[in-house]
Scaffold this active site. Structure first.
Site, mmCIF file in Angstrom:
data_model
loop_
_atom_site.group_PDB
_atom_site.id
_atom_site.type_symbol
_atom_site.label_atom_id
_atom_site.label_comp_id
_atom_site.label_asym_id
_atom_site.label_seq_id
_atom_site.Cartn_x
_atom_site.Cartn_y
_atom_site.Cartn_z
ATOM 1 N N GLY A 1 0.402 -1.331 -0.072
ATOM 2 C CA GLY A 1 -0.086 -0.138 -0.397
ATOM 3 C C GLY A 1 1.034 1.457 -0.111
ATOM 4 O O GLY A 1 1.868 1.090 -0.152
ATOM 5 N N ARG A 2 0.366 2.512 0.830
ATOM 6 C CA ARG A 2 0.889 3.550 0.595
ATOM 7 C C ARG A 2 1.922 3.558 1.369
ATOM 8 O O ARG A 2 2.813 4.867 1.932
ATOM 9 C CB ARG A 2 0.282 4.351 0.560
ATOM 10 C CG ARG A 2 -0.331 5.241 -0.976
ATOM 11 C CD ARG A 2 -0.919 6.663 -1.776
ATOM 12 N NE ARG A 2 -2.321 6.570 -0.976
ATOM 13 C CZ ARG A 2 -2.318 7.473 -0.388
ATOM 14 N NH1 ARG A 2 -1.168 8.083 0.302
ATOM 15 N NH2 ARG A 2 -3.332 7.378 0.489
ATOM 16 N N GLU B 1 6.277 4.316 1.930
ATOM 17 C CA GLU B 1 6.635 4.864 1.932
ATOM 18 C C GLU B 1 7.186 6.324 2.659
ATOM 19 O O GLU B 1 8.449 6.206 3.201
ATOM 20 C CB GLU B 1 5.654 5.914 0.983
ATOM 21 C CG GLU B 1 5.583 5.675 -0.541
ATOM 22 C CD GLU B 1 4.235 6.453 -1.192
ATOM 23 O OE1 GLU B 1 4.050 6.448 -2.308
ATOM 24 O OE2 GLU B 1 4.129 7.572 -0.627
ATOM 25 N N CYS C 1 4.137 -6.069 -2.180
ATOM 26 C CA CYS C 1 3.979 -5.282 -2.652
ATOM 27 C C CYS C 1 4.661 -4.035 -2.680
ATOM 28 O O CYS C 1 6.263 -4.273 -3.066
ATOM 29 C CB CYS C 1 2.429 -4.539 -2.389
ATOM 30 S SG CYS C 1 1.645 -3.573 -3.778
ATOM 31 N N HIS C 2 4.368 -3.032 -2.277
ATOM 32 C CA HIS C 2 5.559 -1.853 -1.803
ATOM 33 C C HIS C 2 6.425 -1.956 -0.608
ATOM 34 O O HIS C 2 6.532 -0.931 0.124
ATOM 35 C CB HIS C 2 4.271 -0.823 -1.404
ATOM 36 C CG HIS C 2 4.466 -0.131 -2.657
ATOM 37 N ND1 HIS C 2 3.260 -0.595 -4.178
ATOM 38 C CD2 HIS C 2 4.417 0.928 -3.147
ATOM 39 C CE1 HIS C 2 2.819 0.076 -4.885
ATOM 40 N NE2 HIS C 2 4.195 0.857 -4.936
ATOM 41 N N TYR D 1 5.878 -5.054 -6.042
ATOM 42 C CA TYR D 1 5.019 -4.789 -7.083
ATOM 43 C C TYR D 1 5.913 -4.185 -8.468
ATOM 44 O O TYR D 1 7.091 -3.327 -7.681
ATOM 45 C CB TYR D 1 4.082 -2.986 -6.569
ATOM 46 C CG TYR D 1 3.402 -3.054 -7.794
ATOM 47 C CD1 TYR D 1 2.736 -4.014 -7.955
ATOM 48 C CD2 TYR D 1 3.452 -2.438 -7.643
ATOM 49 C CE1 TYR D 1 1.382 -3.401 -9.151
ATOM 50 C CE2 TYR D 1 2.688 -1.199 -9.131
ATOM 51 C CZ TYR D 1 1.792 -1.881 -9.571
ATOM 52 O OH TYR D 1 0.753 -1.923 -10.734
#
Length: 388
Positions: free
Chosen positions: A283-284, A287, A313-314, A333
């Protein structure tokens, strides 16, 4: 060797998002084949799902969820092939309960004594098919009048995680009860879980991907693992909003609001030595979690001790920032490839997107479609087995 267990998942448009995907992917991770069907639709077509969430209102809120891809065709169902049927809740059961072909399919499971597992509003279908008379049953509380009228022995839900087993019938109130619901289903199928005396930590953050936290979290709980979820600057009982990342024909994934995820422990004062494994959703959130020194230290500690670390993923942005990927084989990802390569890892192409890989103590996956493989590979590292 025993034949592989097979489960039929009965879907419809605006079934509850978690109540479709969590059992679908959890059961596959345990080695069970799952066919997802919807009346009037074929394999490869989608059902839109609904996020249903309790907030401050007198009833739940609803908004759009992921698109769920069917992998079988309703009109080609052969009930004799399956050991159980699973019925998600949401709004789909309101109209599926009016469909005689749905009654017929579920009744065939009942007549043959096969396992029927239904959650939330799914019990409307059981009531319409006349299958709850004289049976102990629970459901989302608003279904109580209809189910009593249908002749069930209603079991009041003290919490929205309540589940009940009565012979071949397993019923639950909402997705909050998935760990017990899925566990009861596996038990009813004759399954035995070994090696689940593990304690697993999930590293969370605001706008982590909705499925990438809930599916592995509840899948591991259903096995009997003790699972904690923490987030920097938040404590037990606080919530992280999640993001629904979906593939809808655009050049990159779309984003919609997901469920709110409740943390189970506090990040401050965390003793990492108490845990056997670390899971990092995508997801975000990665970050900004990758910029947190305490997060980096936590990841380094797990990797230095050789404990299983599973990242999807992320989430690999955090591994890259922690400097623990040098010389390792890793996927992620595709848009995270640069981070992985710059961190000194050997990039493994995720083709198809559900590919996952294990390199020593490290499990990496590209996106939530790979959860069955992601979870099963983590189970293998932890020595957890489901046998039938």
């Amino acid at each position: 060797m025993a034949a592989q267990k097979r489960v039929l998942l009965l879907c419809g448009d605006y079934a509850e998002d978690y109540e479709v995907m969590v059992p679908f992917q959890a059961l596959q991770a345990y080695g069970i084949a799952v066919d997802a069907v919807c009346p009037g639709k074929k394999a490869g077509e989608i059902c839109r799902t609904a996020v249903q969430e309790i907030t401050v209102h007198q009833t739940y809120c609803e908004w759009r969820g992921h698109n769920f891809t069917l992998n079988a065709t309703f009109d080609e169902i052969n009930v004799s092939k399956y050991d159980a049927v699973v019925i998600p809740g949401g709004r789909a059961p309101e109209y599926l309960a009016m469909n005689e072909s749905v009654w017929n399919v579920v009744s065939m499971f009942s007549d043959s004594g096969k396992v029927i597992a239904s959650i939330c509003h799914g019990q409307l279908i059981l009531a319409a098919a006349g299958l709850v008379k004289g049976r102990k049953c629970t459901a989302y509380p608003t279904l109580k009048p209809a189910l009593i009228a249908a002749g069930c022995h209603w079991v009041e839900a003290e919490t929205l995680a309540k589940c009940v087993a009565d012979g071949n019938l397993v019923t639950g109130t909402t997705y909050r009860g998935h760990p017990e619901y899925i566990s009861l289903l596996v038990k009813a199928l004759g399954g035995t879980v070994t090696g689940s005396d593990k304690k697993i930590l999930f590293l969370c953050g605001d706008y982590m991907e909705d499925y990438e936290i809930k599916v592995p979290f509840q899948s591991l709980q259903a096995l009997g693992c003790m699972v904690d979820a923490v987030c920097p600057n938040k404590g037990a009982g606080e919530k992280c909003p999640t993001a629904i990342h979906d593939f809808e024909g655009d050049q990159t994934y779309s984003e919609k609001p997901g469920h709110n995820f409740t943390l189970t422990a506090s990040f401050e004062g965390l003793d990492a030595s108490c845990y056997d494994a670390l899971v990092i959703p995508g997801g975000r959130s990665p970050e900004y979690l990758a910029l947190n020194d305490k997060v980096i230290a936590l990841v380094k500690e797990f990797m230095a001790k050789g404990k299983p670390v599973a990242s999807i993923c992320h989430g690999q942005q955090i591994l890259s920032a922690a400097g623990v990927l040098k010389g390792r084989k890793c996927t992620a990802y595709p848009a995270v490839k640069l981070d992985v390569v710059l961190a000194g890892a050997t990039w493994l192409e995720p083709k198809p997107i559900d590919r996952c890989f294990t390199d020593g103590n490290l499990v990496t996956g590209a996106a939530w479609p790979g959860h069955p493989e992601f979870i099963s590979q983590l189970m293998a590292l932890l020595g957890i087995k489901v046998t039938f």
